[in-house]
Design an enzyme around this catalytic site. Sequence first.
Site, short mmCIF file in Angstrom:
data_model
loop_
_atom_site.label_atom_id
_atom_site.label_comp_id
_atom_site.label_asym_id
_atom_site.label_seq_id
_atom_site.Cartn_x
_atom_site.Cartn_y
_atom_site.Cartn_z
NE ARG A 38 -40.06 -9.58 -1.54
CZ ARG A 38 -38.82 -9.28 -1.15
NH1 ARG A 38 -38.67 -9.74 -0.12
NH2 ARG A 38 -37.85 -9.03 -1.97
CG HIS A 123 -37.10 -4.29 -4.47
ND1 HIS A 123 -38.26 -4.73 -3.64
CD2 HIS A 123 -36.33 -3.77 -3.38
CE1 HIS A 123 -38.30 -4.26 -2.69
NE2 HIS A 123 -37.31 -3.75 -2.31
CB CYS A 131 -21.78 -6.50 -17.15
SG CYS A 131 -20.22 -6.79 -16.14
CB CYS A 134 -18.35 -2.78 -17.12
SG CYS A 134 -19.32 -3.98 -18.42
ZN LIG Z 1 -18.75 -6.15 -18.26
#
Ligand SMILES: [Zn+2]
Length: 251
Positions: A38, A123, A131, A134
């Site tokens: 940044r 962060h 995922c 899930c």
């Molecule tokens: Zn998943």
Amino acid sequence: MNTDRDIAALARLIEKARRAVVFTGAGISTESGIPDFRSPGGIWTQMAPIYFDEFLASEEARRETWRRRFAMQDAFGNAAPNRGHRAVDALVRRGKVGAVITQNIDGLHQASGVPPEQIIELHGNTTYATCLDCGTRYEIAELRAVFERDGAVPPCDRCFGHVKTATVSFGQAMPVVAMRRAEQETLAADLFIVLGSSLVVYPAAGFPEIAKRNGAMLAIVNREPTPLDRIADLVVHRGIGDVMGGAAGVN
Ligand SMILES: [Zn+2]
């Protein structure tokens, strides 16, 4: 021999503390060769960040996100913890530091030996993926092999959700559990040590203020001045490795 006044002052604060919290930003990892993305001239001033909504909405944005992630691996994948990380780890192992709150996503506190349960990542973490629906964990190396073969990272094989590094993107909500834990640890501390954060990104930058208001001592070690220097008990505008290494007696 320790004749350095900054280091001696920090060592005294640590000595007197019952329970300290360490809060780290990009500045602790620049000494490991990882740039502050940044900062002026940093990557986000040359290349537009991909916002979370775009990642969700566009296959092309997802492809570009992963392309950048693998390019980062080639540039910084071999980065190792430095003296600053080792000093923090030493203080954790001595029982002086109860928690490390970090804005970094590089996993270098874990690599230095700090137990994962004592690290709070505001962060997220770029060293693995999950995922978004899930939560199933995926390893970067395996995703990369598929990406190089097929030109894309496939959806979750359990639920078809999008798979993304476990980081908090621009425009993505802060992790609720991590934020709450960070606040609890901050309120339990009598010494709050900031290492290498410019303290301008809220809400993360609010933690030193919470600590100070709660009666804790506040120490800031950062190469540049920060907006909270004026309320700190100790401010050191120098490199973190030397200062923390000296204060913790770690080479
Ligand atoms: Zn998943």
